[in-house]
Design a protein around this motif. Structure first.
Motif, mmCIF file in Angstrom:
data_model
loop_
_atom_site.group_PDB
_atom_site.id
_atom_site.type_symbol
_atom_site.label_atom_id
_atom_site.label_comp_id
_atom_site.label_asym_id
_atom_site.label_seq_id
_atom_site.Cartn_x
_atom_site.Cartn_y
_atom_site.Cartn_z
ATOM 1 N N GLY A 57 0.796 -1.218 0.000
ATOM 2 C CA GLY A 57 0.000 0.000 0.000
ATOM 3 C C GLY A 57 0.832 1.273 0.000
ATOM 4 O O GLY A 57 0.301 2.363 0.103
ATOM 5 N N LYS A 58 2.132 1.121 -0.115
ATOM 6 C CA LYS A 58 3.018 2.285 -0.109
ATOM 7 C C LYS A 58 3.292 2.736 -1.534
ATOM 8 O O LYS A 58 3.081 2.015 -2.488
ATOM 9 C CB LYS A 58 4.349 1.954 0.579
ATOM 10 N N ARG A 59 3.793 3.969 -1.635
ATOM 11 C CA ARG A 59 4.126 4.530 -2.950
ATOM 12 C C ARG A 59 5.634 4.523 -3.146
ATOM 13 O O ARG A 59 6.388 4.773 -2.208
ATOM 14 C CB ARG A 59 3.606 5.963 -3.052
ATOM 15 N N LEU A 60 6.047 4.281 -4.362
ATOM 16 C CA LEU A 60 7.480 4.251 -4.646
ATOM 17 C C LEU A 60 8.136 5.600 -4.405
ATOM 18 O O LEU A 60 9.328 5.672 -4.110
ATOM 19 C CB LEU A 60 7.744 3.785 -6.073
ATOM 20 N N CYS A 61 7.374 6.681 -4.491
ATOM 21 C CA CYS A 61 7.976 7.999 -4.265
ATOM 22 C C CYS A 61 8.383 8.178 -2.803
ATOM 23 O O CYS A 61 9.030 9.162 -2.449
ATOM 24 C CB CYS A 61 7.049 9.119 -4.716
ATOM 25 N N GLY A 87 12.654 4.918 -12.582
ATOM 26 C CA GLY A 87 11.960 6.144 -12.220
ATOM 27 C C GLY A 87 12.519 6.860 -11.010
ATOM 28 O O GLY A 87 11.966 7.866 -10.578
ATOM 29 N N PHE A 88 13.606 6.353 -10.428
ATOM 30 C CA PHE A 88 14.206 7.044 -9.295
ATOM 31 C C PHE A 88 14.890 8.316 -9.782
ATOM 32 O O PHE A 88 15.412 8.363 -10.887
ATOM 33 C CB PHE A 88 15.220 6.138 -8.578
ATOM 34 N N GLU A 89 14.860 9.329 -8.937
ATOM 35 C CA GLU A 89 15.424 10.631 -9.290
ATOM 36 C C GLU A 89 16.462 11.040 -8.259
ATOM 37 O O GLU A 89 16.293 10.782 -7.067
ATOM 38 C CB GLU A 89 14.304 11.676 -9.322
ATOM 39 N N LYS A 90 17.517 11.696 -8.731
ATOM 40 C CA LYS A 90 18.549 12.180 -7.824
ATOM 41 C C LYS A 90 17.994 13.292 -6.951
ATOM 42 O O LYS A 90 17.234 14.137 -7.415
ATOM 43 C CB LYS A 90 19.754 12.720 -8.600
ATOM 44 N N ILE A 91 18.396 13.277 -5.710
ATOM 45 C CA ILE A 91 18.036 14.346 -4.788
ATOM 46 C C ILE A 91 19.178 15.346 -4.805
ATOM 47 O O ILE A 91 20.331 14.989 -4.626
ATOM 48 C CB ILE A 91 17.812 13.799 -3.373
ATOM 49 N N LYS A 97 15.440 9.172 -4.839
ATOM 50 C CA LYS A 97 14.089 8.976 -4.328
ATOM 51 C C LYS A 97 13.222 8.474 -5.463
ATOM 52 O O LYS A 97 13.405 8.886 -6.616
ATOM 53 C CB LYS A 97 13.538 10.302 -3.796
ATOM 54 N N GLY A 98 12.296 7.565 -5.143
ATOM 55 C CA GLY A 98 11.359 7.108 -6.155
ATOM 56 C C GLY A 98 10.590 8.286 -6.707
ATOM 57 O O GLY A 98 10.104 9.117 -5.942
#
Length: 123
Positions: free
Chosen positions: A70-74, A90-94, A114-115
């Motif tokens: 039930g969690k979100r990848l983000c 789809g992960f993005e650099k912070i 982070k997703g």
């Protein structure tokens, strides 16, 4: 056994059963509210097996299982030295330390990711 002693014994059993029921209720409530901790530390595939999709399959399955809770990848953070690999999912650099959870520590060439909002597991 006297009548009073039997009554007292019955009261003890009732209290024990009630206490056990309350403990079970508390445990069930805790299970409902506890957030499982998921950490993807490393994905490493021996060089001879690389390029066969093994690492991609591992990450895809782990992300899919995470979503099934039930969690979100983000909501997933990770620290890696291979950001291009995780960008495919789809992960993005912070870019800012303020966006990172306090617990994450960057060392060497590590990058925090982070997703993304549109991260997908291919499901």
């Amino acid at each position: 056994w006297t009548k009073e002693y039997r009554a007292m014994e019955a009261g003890v059993k009732e209290r024990q059963e009630r206490r056990e029921a309350l403990v079970q209720e508390a445990l069930e409530e805790r299970r409902k509210t506890q957030v499982p901790i998921w950490e993807l530390c490393d994905v490493f595939v021996q060089p001879v097996y690389r390029g066969q999709g093994i690492g991609s399959e591992l990450v895809t399955r782990l992300c899919r299982e995470y979503e099934q809770t039930g969690k979100r990848l983000c909501d997933i953070f990770l620290v890696t030295q291979c950001p291009k690999f995780f960008e495919r999912f789809g992960f993005e650099k912070i870019r800012s330390r303020r966006e990172m959870p306090v617990q994450l520590v960057l060392t060497g060439n590590s990058v925090c990711m982070k997703g993304g909002q549109n991260s997908t597991t291919g499901s």
